[in-house]
Design a protein around this motif. Sequence first.
Motif, PDB file in Angstrom:
ATOM      1  N   LEU A  83      72.914  47.791 -44.828  1.00 39.12           N
ATOM      2  CA  LEU A  83      72.080  46.795 -45.503  1.00 39.12           C
ATOM      3  C   LEU A  83      72.326  46.753 -47.005  1.00 39.12           C
ATOM      4  CD1 LEU A  83      68.680  47.605 -43.716  1.00 39.12           C
ATOM      5  CD2 LEU A  83      70.414  45.947 -43.008  1.00 39.12           C
ATOM      6  N   SER A  84      72.083  45.581 -47.594  1.00 39.63           N
ATOM      7  CA  SER A  84      72.161  45.454 -49.052  1.00 39.63           C
ATOM      8  C   SER A  84      70.927  46.109 -49.664  1.00 39.63           C
ATOM      9  CB  SER A  84      72.209  43.978 -49.451  1.00 39.63           C
ATOM     10  OG  SER A  84      70.949  43.364 -49.171  1.00 39.63           O
ATOM     11  N   ASN A  85      70.953  46.329 -50.978  1.00 41.67           N
ATOM     12  CA  ASN A  85      69.804  46.956 -51.660  1.00 41.67           C
ATOM     13  C   ASN A  85      68.536  46.126 -51.476  1.00 41.67           C
ATOM     14  OD1 ASN A  85      71.345  49.083 -52.531  1.00 41.67           O
ATOM     15  ND2 ASN A  85      71.808  48.189 -54.517  1.00 41.67           N
ATOM     16  N   ARG A  86      68.665  44.794 -51.560  1.00 42.78           N
ATOM     17  CA  ARG A  86      67.495  43.923 -51.399  1.00 42.78           C
ATOM     18  C   ARG A  86      66.958  44.000 -49.961  1.00 42.78           C
ATOM     19  NH1 ARG A  86      63.666  42.289 -54.493  1.00 42.78           N
ATOM     20  NH2 ARG A  86      64.600  40.623 -55.726  1.00 42.78           N
TER      21      ARG A  86
ATOM     22  N   LYS B 186      54.288  37.134 -46.458  1.00 42.52           N
ATOM     23  CA  LYS B 186      53.714  36.573 -47.688  1.00 42.52           C
ATOM     24  C   LYS B 186      53.528  37.658 -48.746  1.00 42.52           C
ATOM     25  CE  LYS B 186      49.779  33.706 -49.179  1.00 42.52           C
ATOM     26  NZ  LYS B 186      49.082  34.615 -50.088  1.00 42.52           N
ATOM     27  N   GLU B 187      53.047  38.833 -48.323  1.00 40.17           N
ATOM     28  CA  GLU B 187      52.833  39.951 -49.258  1.00 40.17           C
ATOM     29  C   GLU B 187      54.166  40.469 -49.806  1.00 40.17           C
ATOM     30  OE1 GLU B 187      48.778  41.983 -47.396  1.00 40.17           O
ATOM     31  OE2 GLU B 187      50.697  42.371 -46.426  1.00 40.17           O
ATOM     32  N   ILE B 188      55.189  40.497 -48.947  1.00 38.38           N
ATOM     33  CA  ILE B 188      56.507  40.943 -49.385  1.00 38.38           C
ATOM     34  C   ILE B 188      57.066  39.984 -50.430  1.00 38.38           C
ATOM     35  CG2 ILE B 188      58.911  41.345 -48.644  1.00 38.38           C
ATOM     36  CD1 ILE B 188      57.736  42.232 -45.907  1.00 38.38           C
ATOM     37  N   ALA B 189      56.900  38.686 -50.173  1.00 42.70           N
ATOM     38  CA  ALA B 189      57.382  37.664 -51.112  1.00 42.70           C
ATOM     39  C   ALA B 189      56.730  37.833 -52.476  1.00 42.70           C
ATOM     40  CB  ALA B 189      57.088  36.268 -50.551  1.00 42.70           C
ATOM     41  N   GLU B 190      55.404  38.067 -52.472  1.00 44.79           N
ATOM     42  CA  GLU B 190      54.672  38.236 -53.739  1.00 44.79           C
ATOM     43  C   GLU B 190      55.106  39.514 -54.454  1.00 44.79           C
ATOM     44  OE1 GLU B 190      50.608  38.096 -52.529  1.00 44.79           O
ATOM     45  OE2 GLU B 190      50.600  35.915 -52.203  1.00 44.79           O
ATOM     46  N   LYS B 191      55.280  40.582 -53.708  1.00 44.25           N
ATOM     47  CA  LYS B 191      55.618  41.880 -54.302  1.00 44.25           C
ATOM     48  C   LYS B 191      57.010  41.860 -54.933  1.00 44.25           C
ATOM     49  CE  LYS B 191      55.047  46.807 -53.290  1.00 44.25           C
ATOM     50  NZ  LYS B 191      53.876  47.034 -54.148  1.00 44.25           N
ATOM     51  N   LEU B 192      57.955  41.182 -54.261  1.00 43.48           N
ATOM     52  CA  LEU B 192      59.338  41.155 -54.757  1.00 43.48           C
ATOM     53  C   LEU B 192      59.635  39.908 -55.600  1.00 43.48           C
ATOM     54  CD1 LEU B 192      61.263  42.439 -51.584  1.00 43.48           C
ATOM     55  CD2 LEU B 192      60.505  43.750 -53.579  1.00 43.48           C
ATOM     56  N   ASN B 193      58.607  39.046 -55.721  1.00 48.09           N
ATOM     57  CA  ASN B 193      58.744  37.816 -56.515  1.00 48.09           C
ATOM     58  C   ASN B 193      59.885  36.935 -55.988  1.00 48.09           C
ATOM     59  OD1 ASN B 193      57.867  36.088 -58.530  1.00 48.09           O
ATOM     60  ND2 ASN B 193      59.267  36.934 -60.065  1.00 48.09           N
ATOM     61  N   ILE B 194      59.911  36.774 -54.663  1.00 47.32           N
ATOM     62  CA  ILE B 194      60.889  35.890 -54.037  1.00 47.32           C
ATOM     63  C   ILE B 194      60.143  34.929 -53.115  1.00 47.32           C
ATOM     64  CG2 ILE B 194      62.848  37.497 -54.157  1.00 47.32           C
ATOM     65  CD1 ILE B 194      62.266  38.416 -51.321  1.00 47.32           C
ATOM     66  N   SER B 195      60.828  33.880 -52.647  1.00 43.48           N
ATOM     67  CA  SER B 195      60.157  32.887 -51.803  1.00 43.48           C
ATOM     68  C   SER B 195      59.937  33.426 -50.392  1.00 43.48           C
ATOM     69  CB  SER B 195      60.988  31.610 -51.730  1.00 43.48           C
ATOM     70  OG  SER B 195      62.142  31.817 -50.936  1.00 43.48           O
TER      71      SER B 195
ATOM     72  N   ILE C 191      67.189  46.553 -48.005  1.00 46.91           N
ATOM     73  CA  ILE C 191      66.532  47.861 -47.874  1.00 46.91           C
ATOM     74  C   ILE C 191      65.119  47.793 -48.450  1.00 46.91           C
ATOM     75  CG2 ILE C 191      66.562  50.260 -48.706  1.00 46.91           C
ATOM     76  CD1 ILE C 191      69.672  50.077 -48.497  1.00 46.91           C
ATOM     77  N   GLU C 192      64.976  47.095 -49.594  1.00 49.34           N
ATOM     78  CA  GLU C 192      63.641  46.909 -50.192  1.00 49.34           C
ATOM     79  C   GLU C 192      62.719  46.185 -49.221  1.00 49.34           C
ATOM     80  OE1 GLU C 192      63.205  46.155 -54.787  1.00 49.34           O
ATOM     81  OE2 GLU C 192      64.931  45.034 -54.064  1.00 49.34           O
ATOM     82  N   VAL C 193      63.213  45.092 -48.645  1.00 50.36           N
ATOM     83  CA  VAL C 193      62.410  44.301 -47.713  1.00 50.36           C
ATOM     84  C   VAL C 193      62.049  45.130 -46.488  1.00 50.36           C
ATOM     85  CG1 VAL C 193      62.433  42.289 -46.157  1.00 50.36           C
ATOM     86  CG2 VAL C 193      63.344  42.074 -48.484  1.00 50.36           C
ATOM     87  N   MET C 194      63.035  45.858 -45.947  1.00 53.44           N
ATOM     88  CA  MET C 194      62.796  46.689 -44.769  1.00 53.44           C
ATOM     89  C   MET C 194      61.711  47.730 -45.031  1.00 53.44           C
ATOM     90  SD  MET C 194      65.416  49.204 -42.675  1.00 53.44           S
ATOM     91  CE  MET C 194      65.779  50.146 -44.159  1.00 53.44           C
ATOM     92  N   SER C 195      61.766  48.392 -46.189  1.00 51.91           N
ATOM     93  CA  SER C 195      60.782  49.440 -46.485  1.00 51.91           C
ATOM     94  C   SER C 195      59.371  48.861 -46.558  1.00 51.91           C
ATOM     95  CB  SER C 195      61.134  50.173 -47.781  1.00 51.91           C
ATOM     96  OG  SER C 195      60.950  49.340 -48.887  1.00 51.91           O
ATOM     97  N   LEU C 196      59.243  47.621 -47.036  1.00 55.17           N
ATOM     98  CA  LEU C 196      57.922  46.983 -47.105  1.00 55.17           C
ATOM     99  C   LEU C 196      57.453  46.543 -45.716  1.00 55.17           C
ATOM    100  CD1 LEU C 196      58.409  44.899 -50.381  1.00 55.17           C
ATOM    101  CD2 LEU C 196      57.100  47.011 -50.109  1.00 55.17           C
ATOM    102  N   ILE C 197      58.403  46.108 -44.876  1.00 63.00           N
ATOM    103  CA  ILE C 197      58.048  45.727 -43.494  1.00 63.00           C
ATOM    104  C   ILE C 197      57.459  46.924 -42.760  1.00 63.00           C
ATOM    105  CG2 ILE C 197      58.973  45.061 -41.225  1.00 63.00           C
ATOM    106  CD1 ILE C 197      61.091  43.364 -42.735  1.00 63.00           C
ATOM    107  N   VAL C 198      58.142  48.073 -42.853  1.00 58.57           N
ATOM    108  CA  VAL C 198      57.678  49.248 -42.102  1.00 58.57           C
ATOM    109  C   VAL C 198      56.395  49.843 -42.692  1.00 58.57           C
ATOM    110  CG1 VAL C 198      60.000  49.779 -41.277  1.00 58.57           C
ATOM    111  CG2 VAL C 198      59.138  50.963 -43.289  1.00 58.57           C
ATOM    112  N   GLN C 199      56.085  49.459 -43.928  1.00 63.08           N
ATOM    113  CA  GLN C 199      54.806  49.884 -44.512  1.00 63.08           C
ATOM    114  C   GLN C 199      53.663  48.978 -44.075  1.00 63.08           C
ATOM    115  OE1 GLN C 199      54.828  51.242 -48.811  1.00 63.08           O
ATOM    116  NE2 GLN C 199      57.006  50.740 -48.624  1.00 63.08           N
ATOM    117  N   GLY C 200      53.998  47.927 -43.310  1.00 67.82           N
ATOM    118  CA  GLY C 200      52.957  47.078 -42.734  1.00 67.82           C
ATOM    119  C   GLY C 200      52.658  45.804 -43.494  1.00 67.82           C
ATOM    120  N   LEU C 201      53.448  45.493 -44.516  1.00 67.91           N
ATOM    121  CA  LEU C 201      53.206  44.261 -45.273  1.00 67.91           C
ATOM    122  C   LEU C 201      53.687  43.048 -44.485  1.00 67.91           C
ATOM    123  CD1 LEU C 201      53.100  46.490 -47.555  1.00 67.91           C
ATOM    124  CD2 LEU C 201      53.885  44.711 -49.112  1.00 67.91           C
ATOM    125  N   ILE C 202      52.956  41.936 -44.606  1.00 75.75           N
ATOM    126  CA  ILE C 202      53.378  40.707 -43.938  1.00 75.75           C
ATOM    127  C   ILE C 202      54.325  39.953 -44.880  1.00 75.75           C
ATOM    128  CG2 ILE C 202      51.295  40.533 -42.519  1.00 75.75           C
ATOM    129  CD1 ILE C 202      50.246  38.419 -44.495  1.00 75.75           C
TER     130      ILE C 202
END
Length: 204
Positions: A139-142, A157-166, A144-155
Amino acid sequence: MKYPSNLDMSRPKIAIVDSNTLVILGLKQLLQNVMPIMTVESFSTFQEFEKAQVDSFYHYFVSQVIVLENRQFFSQCIHKTIVLTITKDPNSQLSGFHSFCINVPEDELVKAILKIAQYGHPGGKNLPELPQVLKNKILSNREIEVMSLIVQGLINKEIAEKLNISLTTVITHRKNIMDKLGMKSVSALTIYAVMHGYIDINKI
């Protein structure tokens, strides 16, 4: 009859001792997913287990009934024995033994097995190295960031807000992660993330 390969012979082994076939099948699959470098063998009775080379196993996952009936044996190898219970109530569990409740949802079982793997063998201590194909960075660094937030239970929309992406970008990353790893569930993703050190088990 299938004969063990050289790879199987060199792998550390785990034993499951339980008369419940469904428990054996389900736990065996989870253990093999969480610890792919392990060979998992199952026994429906203590007598079957006793005929095997019991000292060759790293851990024994044993039903509480079988431990009680053969307490003298399992008390002598208490550090290897993990008692399978159907309740989390400490008063119903055997004192001195590590207990593992099987009557919980899949994601909880996965986390419990991961904790055993991480705490029992921190940093892979006493375990052989993962095959190179499992150690490769896929996986790319980004991602990996998204994956770590998924497994922490974020939905999403929350991932988008946290990483400031759409939101669309998150959904695309999520699909790419699953496709690249060939996984279909968050439980499988959790196993991959923890075993590769991308996230600590305590954060999920």
